[in-house]
Motif scaffolding. Structure first.
Motif, short mmCIF file in Angstrom:
data_model
loop_
_atom_site.label_atom_id
_atom_site.label_comp_id
_atom_site.label_asym_id
_atom_site.label_seq_id
_atom_site.Cartn_x
_atom_site.Cartn_y
_atom_site.Cartn_z
N LEU A 35 0.27 -67.48 68.17
CA LEU A 35 1.61 -67.44 67.59
C LEU A 35 1.86 -68.02 66.07
O LEU A 35 2.51 -67.02 65.22
CB LEU A 35 2.76 -68.35 68.35
N MET A 36 1.04 -68.80 65.73
CA MET A 36 0.93 -69.24 64.28
C MET A 36 0.31 -68.17 63.46
O MET A 36 0.36 -67.98 62.11
CB MET A 36 0.15 -70.54 64.04
N LEU A 37 -1.14 -67.43 64.19
CA LEU A 37 -1.73 -66.71 63.26
C LEU A 37 -0.89 -65.41 62.89
O LEU A 37 -1.04 -64.64 62.11
CB LEU A 37 -2.84 -66.30 64.00
N LEU A 38 -0.05 -64.86 64.14
CA LEU A 38 0.65 -63.50 63.78
C LEU A 38 1.37 -63.25 62.65
O LEU A 38 1.11 -62.22 62.03
CB LEU A 38 1.54 -63.54 65.06
N PRO A 39 2.27 -64.45 62.15
CA PRO A 39 3.09 -63.88 60.79
C PRO A 39 2.07 -63.51 59.64
O PRO A 39 2.09 -62.87 58.97
CB PRO A 39 3.88 -64.90 60.72
N PHE A 40 0.95 -64.64 59.57
CA PHE A 40 0.02 -64.40 58.64
C PHE A 40 -0.67 -63.26 58.68
O PHE A 40 -1.03 -62.59 57.71
CB PHE A 40 -0.96 -65.67 58.41
N ALA A 41 -1.20 -62.80 59.71
CA ALA A 41 -2.00 -61.37 59.98
C ALA A 41 -0.84 -60.30 59.79
O ALA A 41 -1.51 -59.37 58.97
CB ALA A 41 -2.37 -61.11 61.51
N LEU A 42 0.33 -60.31 60.08
CA LEU A 42 1.06 -59.25 59.66
C LEU A 42 1.37 -59.17 58.16
O LEU A 42 1.40 -58.09 57.61
CB LEU A 42 2.57 -59.44 60.39
N ALA A 43 1.49 -60.37 57.54
CA ALA A 43 1.61 -60.41 56.11
C ALA A 43 0.74 -59.92 55.28
O ALA A 43 0.90 -59.33 54.40
CB ALA A 43 2.22 -61.95 55.63
N THR A 44 -0.49 -60.04 55.73
CA THR A 44 -1.85 -59.51 55.04
C THR A 44 -2.20 -58.09 55.62
O THR A 44 -3.11 -57.79 54.99
CB THR A 44 -3.09 -60.56 55.12
N GLY A 45 -1.74 -57.80 56.46
CA GLY A 45 -1.86 -56.38 57.21
C GLY A 45 -2.77 -56.69 58.34
O GLY A 45 -3.88 -56.56 58.28
N LEU A 46 -2.10 -56.62 59.66
CA LEU A 46 -2.80 -56.80 60.99
C LEU A 46 -3.53 -55.48 61.12
O LEU A 46 -3.06 -54.52 61.29
CB LEU A 46 -1.80 -56.90 61.90
N ALA A 47 -4.97 -55.55 61.32
CA ALA A 47 -5.69 -54.37 61.55
C ALA A 47 -5.63 -54.07 63.03
O ALA A 47 -5.78 -54.84 63.92
CB ALA A 47 -7.06 -54.62 61.42
#
Length: 309
Positions: A205-217
């Motif tokens: 859950l904590m990683l999801l917003p950062f991954a989305l912000a930088t471009g979740l592959a």
């Protein structure tokens, strides 16, 4: 209820389970490098998918082991488990980013061999545990070994990616150390699966917003998705279940020594599959890092013997 009448058989079974778990953990590096080779992805995306895929499997294992008791967690301890999740997320991302820069062998050796030294140092600083001579010697070996691994470039040069990769691996070791210390703080009050399960869920859950912000592959070939599934289910969920099942039948010292199979497995696979070689100086550095762990475990074993004398 089935109970074993042979403690030695239980101990051997425990060692085998821990050995299998360590060997599965040892495949994380080459799996990650293979994913990098199959798709345009990043450390945040791989870290998120690993934690997110492992979480449902760990929830099932936790529910089967505890039933409704799995939900009985004090709010204060839930916050500590969330901190485990944050440290897990940090550990994963730094580790996968290090692999992209320095390869599997160096990333694994620096992360896994400096983490026990960091745990000993943090225990001395935060928990007021005595800094023994073994810890000081282990720290010296770990620092020297890490420097030697950095200086493996031609002509003694230090490529920028190599330095960045080693720093990321050290950051990964720090995250791993926080996970270990927080888990130690919860030991005895909860089944070992509870902190790990909550931690994996919180980390995803904590990683999801950062991954989305930088471009979740999310664009992977079939082989890439299969490798992500393997990463989440086998060396994550299954390996933790095996390890926690094995450690019930052996001592922490024996378990720590058996888990040395993880960096050895990773380094061997990196050499066989990707042709990664450390060179004479790098090999000596790796030996110093492994020696640092040996010093810590020898010191811990000696302290335990004195305590029971």
């Amino acid at each position: 209820m089935n109970t074993s009448l042979d403690p030695r058989a239980d101990s051997r079974r425990g060692v085998l389970l821990i050995l299998l778990a360590a060997m599965l953990w040892g495949t994380v590096g080459i799996t990650t490098k293979s994913i990098y080779g199959l798709a345009e992805t990043n450390a945040l995306s791989i870290g998120f998918f690993r934690l997110a895929i492992a979480t449902p499997a760990l929830l099932v294992a936790c529910w089967r082991a505890l039933g409704r008791r799995a939900l009985r967690i004090a709010p204060r301890d839930l916050a500590l488990m969330a901190l485990i999740g944050m440290a897990l997320a940090f550990y994963q991302v730094c580790y996968f980013a290090a692999i992209a820069r320095v390869g599997v062998a160096i990333a694994v050796l620096v992360t896994l061999c400096t983490a026990p030294v960091m745990i000993a140092l943090l225990s001395a600083l935060l928990l007021r545990e005595r800094m023994s001579r073994a810890v000081v010697l282990a720290l010296a070996c770990a620092l020297a070994g890490t420097v030697m691994l950095v200086w493996t470039g031609p002509g003694g040069a230090v490529p920028r990616d190599t330095l960045a990769g080693v720093l990321l691996a050290l950051g990964s070791a720090l995250g791993y150390s926080v996970v270990a210390l927080c888990s130690r703080g919860l030991a005895g009050r909860y089944h070992p699966l509870q902190p790990i399960t909550v931690g994996f869920a919180a980390g995803a859950l904590m990683l999801l917003p950062f991954a989305l912000a930088t471009g979740l592959a999310v664009s992977y070939p079939t082989d890439g998705w299969l490798l992500l599934l393997y990463l989440g289910l086998v060396p994550s969920a299954l390996a933790y279940v095996l390890f926690l099942g094995g450690i019930r039948h052996t001592t922490a010292t024996v378990a720590s020594i058996v888990t040395l199979a993880e960096p050895l497995t990773s380094t061997m696979l990196a050499w066989l599959l990707f042709g990664e070689r450390l060179g004479p100086l790098g090999l000596f550095g790796a030996a110093l890092l492994l020696g640092a762990i040996g010093l810590l475990y020898h010191g811990e074993s000696r302290r335990a013997q004195l305590a029971t004398a």
